[in-house]
Write a protein that holds these residues in place. Structure first.
Motif, PDB file in Angstrom:
ATOM      1  N   GLN A   6       0.802  -1.222   0.000  1.00  0.00           N
ATOM      2  CA  GLN A   6       0.000   0.000   0.000  1.00  0.00           C
ATOM      3  C   GLN A   6       0.834   1.270   0.000  1.00  0.00           C
ATOM      4  O   GLN A   6       0.275   2.366   0.027  1.00  0.00           O
ATOM      5  N   THR A  10      -0.589   5.146   0.116  1.00  0.00           N
ATOM      6  CA  THR A  10      -0.848   5.697   1.451  1.00  0.00           C
ATOM      7  C   THR A  10       0.258   6.590   1.991  1.00  0.00           C
ATOM      8  O   THR A  10       0.069   7.218   3.028  1.00  0.00           O
ATOM      9  N   GLY A  12       1.445   9.400   1.300  1.00  0.00           N
ATOM     10  CA  GLY A  12       1.124  10.819   1.461  1.00  0.00           C
ATOM     11  C   GLY A  12       0.397  11.083   2.767  1.00  0.00           C
ATOM     12  O   GLY A  12       0.816  11.909   3.578  1.00  0.00           O
ATOM     13  N   SER A  13      -0.672  10.311   2.985  1.00  0.00           N
ATOM     14  CA  SER A  13      -1.460  10.559   4.201  1.00  0.00           C
ATOM     15  C   SER A  13      -0.695  10.142   5.446  1.00  0.00           C
ATOM     16  O   SER A  13      -0.760  10.805   6.485  1.00  0.00           O
ATOM     17  N   GLN A  14       0.072   9.034   5.353  1.00  0.00           N
ATOM     18  CA  GLN A  14       0.863   8.601   6.516  1.00  0.00           C
ATOM     19  C   GLN A  14       1.826   9.703   6.944  1.00  0.00           C
ATOM     20  O   GLN A  14       1.900  10.058   8.129  1.00  0.00           O
ATOM     21  N   PHE A  16       1.777  12.889   6.162  1.00  0.00           N
ATOM     22  CA  PHE A  16       1.072  14.095   6.591  1.00  0.00           C
ATOM     23  C   PHE A  16       0.622  13.968   8.045  1.00  0.00           C
ATOM     24  O   PHE A  16       0.925  14.819   8.880  1.00  0.00           O
ATOM     25  N   TRP A  17      -0.081  12.890   8.331  1.00  0.00           N
ATOM     26  CA  TRP A  17      -0.624  12.760   9.700  1.00  0.00           C
ATOM     27  C   TRP A  17       0.475  12.532  10.727  1.00  0.00           C
ATOM     28  O   TRP A  17       0.368  12.979  11.866  1.00  0.00           O
ATOM     29  N   LEU A  18       1.539  11.847  10.303  1.00  0.00           N
ATOM     30  CA  LEU A  18       2.655  11.674  11.244  1.00  0.00           C
ATOM     31  C   LEU A  18       3.268  13.025  11.579  1.00  0.00           C
ATOM     32  O   LEU A  18       3.511  13.331  12.755  1.00  0.00           O
ATOM     33  N   THR A  21       0.738  14.956  13.868  1.00  0.00           N
ATOM     34  CA  THR A  21       0.622  14.482  15.260  1.00  0.00           C
ATOM     35  C   THR A  21       1.957  14.600  15.977  1.00  0.00           C
ATOM     36  O   THR A  21       2.001  15.079  17.114  1.00  0.00           O
TER      37      THR A  21
ATOM     38  N   VAL B   6      -4.010  -0.362   5.836  1.00  0.00           N
ATOM     39  CA  VAL B   6      -4.439   1.023   6.070  1.00  0.00           C
ATOM     40  C   VAL B   6      -5.797   1.208   5.401  1.00  0.00           C
ATOM     41  O   VAL B   6      -5.940   0.964   4.207  1.00  0.00           O
ATOM     42  N   TRP B  10     -11.982   8.639   6.344  1.00  0.00           N
ATOM     43  CA  TRP B  10     -12.532   9.869   5.770  1.00  0.00           C
ATOM     44  C   TRP B  10     -11.645  10.224   4.596  1.00  0.00           C
ATOM     45  O   TRP B  10     -10.413  10.181   4.716  1.00  0.00           O
ATOM     46  N   PHE B  13      -8.597  15.370   1.995  1.00  0.00           N
ATOM     47  CA  PHE B  13      -8.386  16.473   1.052  1.00  0.00           C
ATOM     48  C   PHE B  13      -7.125  16.190   0.250  1.00  0.00           C
ATOM     49  O   PHE B  13      -6.498  15.146   0.390  1.00  0.00           O
ATOM     50  N   ILE B  15      -3.359  17.544  -1.169  1.00  0.00           N
ATOM     51  CA  ILE B  15      -2.263  18.513  -1.090  1.00  0.00           C
ATOM     52  C   ILE B  15      -1.248  18.142  -2.155  1.00  0.00           C
ATOM     53  O   ILE B  15      -0.687  17.047  -2.132  1.00  0.00           O
ATOM     54  N   HIS B  18      -1.517  14.843  -3.795  1.00  0.00           N
ATOM     55  CA  HIS B  18      -1.624  13.661  -2.935  1.00  0.00           C
ATOM     56  C   HIS B  18      -2.948  13.691  -2.200  1.00  0.00           C
ATOM     57  O   HIS B  18      -3.325  14.692  -1.607  1.00  0.00           O
ATOM     58  N   GLN B  19      -3.641  12.569  -2.232  1.00  0.00           N
ATOM     59  CA  GLN B  19      -4.890  12.461  -1.486  1.00  0.00           C
ATOM     60  C   GLN B  19      -4.521  12.230  -0.017  1.00  0.00           C
ATOM     61  O   GLN B  19      -3.868  11.254   0.341  1.00  0.00           O
ATOM     62  N   ILE B  20      -4.907  13.161   0.874  1.00  0.00           N
ATOM     63  CA  ILE B  20      -4.626  13.016   2.299  1.00  0.00           C
ATOM     64  C   ILE B  20      -5.896  12.531   2.982  1.00  0.00           C
ATOM     65  O   ILE B  20      -6.762  13.320   3.361  1.00  0.00           O
ATOM     66  N   ALA B  21      -6.013  11.219   3.115  1.00  0.00           N
ATOM     67  CA  ALA B  21      -7.201  10.666   3.748  1.00  0.00           C
ATOM     68  C   ALA B  21      -6.923  10.484   5.242  1.00  0.00           C
ATOM     69  O   ALA B  21      -5.777  10.309   5.659  1.00  0.00           O
ATOM     70  N   PHE B  22      -8.003  10.562   6.017  1.00  0.00           N
ATOM     71  CA  PHE B  22      -7.866  10.239   7.444  1.00  0.00           C
ATOM     72  C   PHE B  22      -8.089   8.737   7.584  1.00  0.00           C
ATOM     73  O   PHE B  22      -9.184   8.241   7.386  1.00  0.00           O
ATOM     74  N   THR B  23      -7.020   8.002   7.895  1.00  0.00           N
ATOM     75  CA  THR B  23      -7.089   6.539   7.897  1.00  0.00           C
ATOM     76  C   THR B  23      -7.066   6.011   9.325  1.00  0.00           C
ATOM     77  O   THR B  23      -6.966   6.787  10.279  1.00  0.00           O
ATOM     78  N   SER B  25      -4.649   4.443  10.433  1.00  0.00           N
ATOM     79  CA  SER B  25      -3.292   4.780  10.868  1.00  0.00           C
ATOM     80  C   SER B  25      -3.266   6.178  11.478  1.00  0.00           C
ATOM     81  O   SER B  25      -2.736   6.393  12.573  1.00  0.00           O
ATOM     82  N   ALA B  26      -3.894   7.132  10.790  1.00  0.00           N
ATOM     83  CA  ALA B  26      -3.944   8.496  11.304  1.00  0.00           C
ATOM     84  C   ALA B  26      -4.706   8.539  12.620  1.00  0.00           C
ATOM     85  O   ALA B  26      -4.318   9.249  13.564  1.00  0.00           O
ATOM     86  N   MET B  29      -2.453   7.478  15.313  1.00  0.00           N
ATOM     87  CA  MET B  29      -1.477   8.531  15.614  1.00  0.00           C
ATOM     88  C   MET B  29      -2.119   9.579  16.510  1.00  0.00           C
ATOM     89  O   MET B  29      -1.512  10.028  17.492  1.00  0.00           O
TER      90      MET B  29
END
Lengths: 164, 250
Positions: A6, A10, A12-14, A16-18, A21, B6, B10, B13, B15, B18-23, B25-26, B29
């Motif tokens: 994956q 994934t 990008g989001s990993q 970003f959220w890392l 947080t 993962v 949600w 959005f 950026i 890149h699709q920034i999904a709330f997963t 994993s997020a 975190m």
């Protein structure tokens, strides 16, 4: 393995959220809270160290006070000992002097009394002799009718008294 | 393997394409951050005589502070917030992944079992080491790759070897945590599979396979909790060791 399968979809989001947080943790917890907690611990350590130092100082103070007190007590005791020793010596000397005086007076009295006694004894003895002479004269006169002169009787009495 | 999947909660959005999904994993975190924040709040009473919670928080900060101090020295105090954040983030993420949330029908997710996450953490640590090293010593920082007393003819070779061992650090840092967490979870999954499949296959299999597997699983679970703490400690310890290289050279 989903981590690798994956990864393209994934990462990008990993990431970003890392970053979000972990950044929040670093700012609020790491920079905000950790130094304050460290300061609290340091303040406590300092307070404990200060208290210990104060206790140590108080203890040293108490020790020195006690030492001074002990030294003073020792001094006082020595002083008292000296004073009593002096008093004792003085009283002993006084008593000796008085005793000597009293001895002298007593000796004088004794001598006087002895002299008196001796004279009294002598007088008594002389009287006894006189009485004995008279008695001897009377006894001789009564028994034999012979008259003995006083001088003869006196001689006999003296001889008898000397033997008796 | 499902536990490492993962899944988007949600769609989020975009950026830069890149699709920034709330997963999930997020989500974990965020849970990690919230749990750490709540834990740290208990240490903010700042009482002279600490309660149990405050004492626990002070124990953690004191542990990291003394580790940094032992490895870097007095100059390392600046890095305590970063090393502490790193240690606590990894530790709580590891432990949250071990929680039996399955009991209430939620799949726990171990953030640190993803190479993306551990890789970023390793790159951040390595980046800080590089920044501090070059900011403090400039090009003199390269003397880190030539140990004292190296014979003159050996310098090029030693330099290459040292450079290589230096450049490999972020990879070993990232892979160690990723592999330890992934392997531990797979091992537990396999043992749990033994227990369930053995029980389904009949009484004989249940006695022969399920019971010993279950007993082993208890031990492995405890070991896994230990690994959670050890991996967080190793990550923080190595980061502070690398920072020591950057600050004090050799």
């Amino acid at each position: 393995m989903p981590q690798l399968d994956q990864i393209a979809s994934t990462y990008g989001s990993q990431i970003f959220w890392l970053l979000v947080t972990f950044g929040l943790i670093f700012i609020t917890v790491g920079l905000g809270m950790v130094p304050k907690i460290g300061a609290t611990v340091e303040a406590r350590d300092k307070r404990i160290a200060d208290d210990l130092a104060a206790a140590q100082a108080a203890r040293e103070n108490a020790t020195s006070t006690e030492e001074a007190y002990r030294a003073r007590t020792e001094e006082n005791r020595a002083e008292a000992l000296k004073v009593t020793q002096a008093a004792k010596d003085k009283s002993a000397r006084d008593a000796e002097k008085k005793l000597a005086k009293a001895d002298a007076a007593l000796a004088e009295k004794t001598a006087a009394a002895e002299a008196q006694l001796r004279s009294a004894k002598d007088a008594a003895l002389a009287e006894v002799e006189a009485v004995a002479v008279e008695a001897a004269q009377d006894m001789v006169a009564k028994l034999s009718g012979a008259k003995v002169t006083a001088a003869k009787a006196q001689k006999a009495v003296k001889a008898a008294l000397a033997n008796g | 393997m499902h536990q490492f999947q993962v899944q988007s909660i949600w769609d989020g959005f975009e950026i830069g394409g890149h699709q920034i999904a709330f997963t999930n994993s997020a989500l974990f975190m965020v849970l990690t951050a919230v749990a750490l924040w709540v834990f740290m709040l208990g240490g903010m009473k700042r009482e002279l005589v600490p309660g149990r919670w405050q004492a626990a928080v002070e124990g953690f900060t004191g542990f990291i502070a003394s580790m940094v101090d032992a490895n870097i020295g007095p100059k390392g105090k600046t890095f305590v917030p970063y090393v502490f954040s790193l240690f606590m983030f990894i530790l709580i993420a590891n432990l949250l992944g071990m929680m039996p949330f399955g009991v209430i029908g939620v799949h726990p997710f171990t953030v640190t079992s993803h190479i993306t996450v551990t890789g970023i953490l390793a790159i951040i640590s390595f980046g800080i080491v590089l920044l501090v090293g070059f900011a403090k010593h400039g090009f003199h920082f390269f003397s880190l790759f030539v140990p004292h007393g190296t014979p003159f003819v050996m310098i090029p070779l030693i330099f290459l070897i040292e450079l290589f061992s230096f450049m490999i650090r972020p990879f070993s840092l990232a892979l160690r945590l990723f592999v330890a967490m992934t392997a531990g979870h797979i091992l537990m999954k396999v043992l749990a599979g033994f227990v369930i499949n053995g029980a389904n296959a009949g009484l004989g299999f249940a006695a022969l396979v399920s019971v010993p597997s279950f007993a082993l699983m208890i031990g492995i679970t405890v070991l896994e909790l230990l690994v959670c703490a050890i991996q967080a400690y190793v990550f923080a310890l190595l980061t502070s060791l690398y920072l020591n290289d950057a600050i004090n050279l050799h």
